[in-house]
Scaffold this motif. Structure first.
Motif, mmCIF file in Angstrom:
data_model
loop_
_atom_site.group_PDB
_atom_site.id
_atom_site.type_symbol
_atom_site.label_atom_id
_atom_site.label_comp_id
_atom_site.label_asym_id
_atom_site.label_seq_id
_atom_site.Cartn_x
_atom_site.Cartn_y
_atom_site.Cartn_z
ATOM 1 N N THR A 116 -0.347 -0.825 12.430
ATOM 2 C CA THR A 116 0.271 -0.649 11.112
ATOM 3 C C THR A 116 1.740 -0.252 11.216
ATOM 4 N N ASP A 173 -6.623 8.995 2.980
ATOM 5 C CA ASP A 173 -7.560 7.970 2.513
ATOM 6 C C ASP A 173 -7.742 6.900 3.582
ATOM 7 N N GLU A 174 -8.856 6.217 3.506
ATOM 8 C CA GLU A 174 -9.103 5.085 4.397
ATOM 9 C C GLU A 174 -8.860 3.801 3.628
ATOM 10 N N TYR A 175 -8.436 2.777 4.345
ATOM 11 C CA TYR A 175 -8.258 1.460 3.754
ATOM 12 C C TYR A 175 -8.893 0.450 4.708
ATOM 13 N N LYS A 183 0.960 8.135 -1.324
ATOM 14 C CA LYS A 183 -0.008 8.535 -2.344
ATOM 15 C C LYS A 183 -1.436 8.559 -1.802
ATOM 16 N N ARG A 184 -1.646 8.026 -0.606
ATOM 17 C CA ARG A 184 -3.012 7.876 -0.092
ATOM 18 C C ARG A 184 -3.204 8.569 1.260
ATOM 19 N N ILE A 185 -2.421 9.577 1.540
ATOM 20 C CA ILE A 185 -2.557 10.271 2.825
ATOM 21 C C ILE A 185 -3.981 10.804 2.945
ATOM 22 N N LEU A 224 0.853 -1.190 0.000
ATOM 23 C CA LEU A 224 0.000 0.000 0.000
ATOM 24 C C LEU A 224 0.884 1.234 0.000
ATOM 25 N N SER A 225 0.697 2.095 -0.952
ATOM 26 C CA SER A 225 1.475 3.321 -1.029
ATOM 27 C C SER A 225 0.832 4.369 -0.130
ATOM 28 N N ILE A 226 1.341 4.494 1.065
ATOM 29 C CA ILE A 226 0.773 5.434 2.019
ATOM 30 C C ILE A 226 1.009 6.875 1.574
#
Length: 101
Positions: free
Chosen positions: A80, A57-59, A53-55, A49-51
């Protein structure tokens, strides 16, 4: 009688030997409760998971947990960062109690 339920015998004891010598009545080989077991099914094994690029965002993390003794899981925590910080997970129970509990 359930004298042979829930027993773990030493690996050197054969099936034939287990029937002799009162092995199934020795309390040191009884286990009545299982340890909690769990597994994560999402993200997939080896999924990255590219954190960066996804700041923000929820996963969704998914998996299962179970225990013995007829008790339900009451708490699940997820880390995590290798166990430095933990977050309480929401439990989505798929199974509903039966008339027996």
């Amino acid at each position: 009688s359930h004298s042979q339920d829930n027993r773990t015998l030493p690996p050197h004891i054969t099936a034939e030997e287990s029937l002799k010598g009162e092995w199934f009545y020795k309390p040191e080989y009884i286990f009545n409760e299982l340890n909690i077991n769990s597994a994560i099914s999402q993200p997939d094994h080896n999924e990255t998971l590219s954190i960066a690029k996804r700041i923000g965002d929820e996963y969704e993390v998914a998996g299962y947990a179970y225990t013995g003794g007829g008790r339900k899981i009451t708490r699940v925590e997820v880390s995590t960062d290798g166990g430095v910080h933990w977050r309480l997970a929401e439990i989505d129970r798929k199974e509903r109690p039966t008339e027996h509990g």
